[in-house]
Design an enzyme around this catalytic site. Sequence first.
Site, PDB file in Angstrom:
ATOM      1  N   ASP A 190      -9.238  -1.904   2.775  1.00  0.00           N
ATOM      2  CA  ASP A 190      -9.081  -1.369   4.131  1.00  0.00           C
ATOM      3  C   ASP A 190     -10.107  -1.958   5.086  1.00  0.00           C
ATOM      4  O   ASP A 190     -10.021  -1.727   6.301  1.00  0.00           O
ATOM      5  CB  ASP A 190      -9.209   0.159   4.096  1.00  0.00           C
ATOM      6  CG  ASP A 190      -8.136   0.793   3.234  1.00  0.00           C
ATOM      7  OD1 ASP A 190      -7.013   0.264   3.204  1.00  0.00           O
ATOM      8  OD2 ASP A 190      -8.428   1.796   2.553  1.00  0.00           O
ATOM      9  N   ASP A 210       0.827  -1.202   0.000  1.00  0.00           N
ATOM     10  CA  ASP A 210       0.000   0.000   0.000  1.00  0.00           C
ATOM     11  C   ASP A 210       0.866   1.258   0.000  1.00  0.00           C
ATOM     12  O   ASP A 210       0.657   2.175  -0.804  1.00  0.00           O
ATOM     13  CB  ASP A 210      -0.902  -0.019   1.235  1.00  0.00           C
ATOM     14  CG  ASP A 210      -2.200   0.743   1.005  1.00  0.00           C
ATOM     15  OD1 ASP A 210      -2.558   0.949  -0.168  1.00  0.00           O
ATOM     16  OD2 ASP A 210      -2.849   1.127   1.989  1.00  0.00           O
TER      17      ASP A 210
END
Length: 531
Positions: A422, A346
């Site tokens: 997420d 990420d």
Amino acid sequence: MAATLWVIVSVVLLSCQSLCQEAVLYVSNGSLYKEYCLVYNSSLSNISDSLSDAVPYKLVNLTFTVLCHPEGLKKDSLQGMAVVVMRGTCAFSQKALVAQYLGAAVLLIASTEPMGIPVVNVTGSEKVIIPLALMRYQDFLDAQKVFADEMEVQLYAPLVPALDYSILLMLALAIFTVTMGGFWSGAAERAKQSGAVPSEGEDRADSGDLSLYSPLKVLLFVVLMCGMLVLMYFFYKWLVYVVIVIFCLASATALYSCLDAIMNAVGCSKLNISCGERSCSMRSLLLTCVCITLAVVWGVYRNEDRWIWILQDLLGVAFCLNFMKTITLSNFKICVILLSLLLVYDVFFVFITPFFTPNGESIMVQVALGPGAGGKADGDVIIPADSSTSYEKLPVVMRIPRFSAWAQNLCAMQFSILGYGDLIIPGLLVAYCHRFDVWINNPKRIYFTSCTIAYSVGLVVTFAVMLLSKMGQPALLYLVPFTLITSAMVACLRKEFKQFWAGTTYQVLDSSRDPLLPDGEAGYPGEVMKC
């Protein structure tokens, strides 16, 4: 099934927040009025924050020129007026200096290209003293059609509170999804441990489960995700439709699984109907029709931003819940490896890739927003030059409209967004914690509760940093440390870390989860058997 999940997971780790400096152009002729989108630089142009305080100007049409030079116009010939010119040929600062020479009080630049925040060099910014803003050329043509040449304009930029209620709703939606996904996974594990036998015609709860148990497979999994993201960056125009089709199929299946589980929980009858030697369930048939219909409706109207976000969020919640129940992590070691690798993934694709891509683009943000939307690495969002054009976006985010962004909605509807990754990635750890509570027969669900609270706190911190920095944040940067450290601390305090690290008391042969050692050898009910 595995291939489909890999494609989806390869693009679900896409989340960003948009920030743009937008204003309103209020056009009137005394009896009629209409508002249009403007994009400006707040550090360069001082624009009133309310219409009542905005100064009215007569608008002069100079769209036949780019105004890089006076071109026969006399000095101060536009004294106290607003002027609109075409974009191109020379810098914004050059156009502004010429407009100032002519006495103009406001410079509007009509654009046939996507519009970003207008930027001038340091030297130019010191000399430019009039407000400068970009507007769509098609908006100017519309204003001409409505008002002819008798136009009076006012510029204002309504204040938008940093904390929008949409963020609170997003926070609640994310926590609900992760909590329910973890709870469902633990409930399915408890049913399996109790030896519950499904009734005739009912699928096993774990019939489609996939388990990640090998560090090498986890590493390969992440590498494939990186490759998929890079492919999306270079071939977005074609692959986006592949992802849309897969999402429709996967979300319809997930929604069916969720609704079927709810029906079973409330004791709703299947209403089996026999036809010769075969029987079918009316409940299953009805749920199948509903789920397919909703997925098809989303697929057809996916670009209708005004309302389709509701259906996308519904399908997204179902997808995330089913994913957290279906994909299981066998032990805490695998959780640490997977979450740590995805954290690096990420951060790398958000913060590092701008150093290697043309024009400093972040691969993660560019893919998340879509090339048509003009995502930039610094969090700025490019406003499309054609307001009627819809750009295909990846359906891998939860979206809730920003309730306070009334002015921005003239340019493009503003959303608070959170990527599925997420929710799913930390959710897999929450699900593991609940399954571990089941394995150790912990009625208080201490691991599940503490990890859920850690996720909630991490998400609050993510939003707080985003609001303070006014930039999109890679949420895993905060969620992974909060959830992993909290879970490890609970295990250490309870002196169960070794068992928590090892996970299940049996080693998994393959993705079918056939055990080498039965649960009885670890103190669970059951007869001890040798392999």
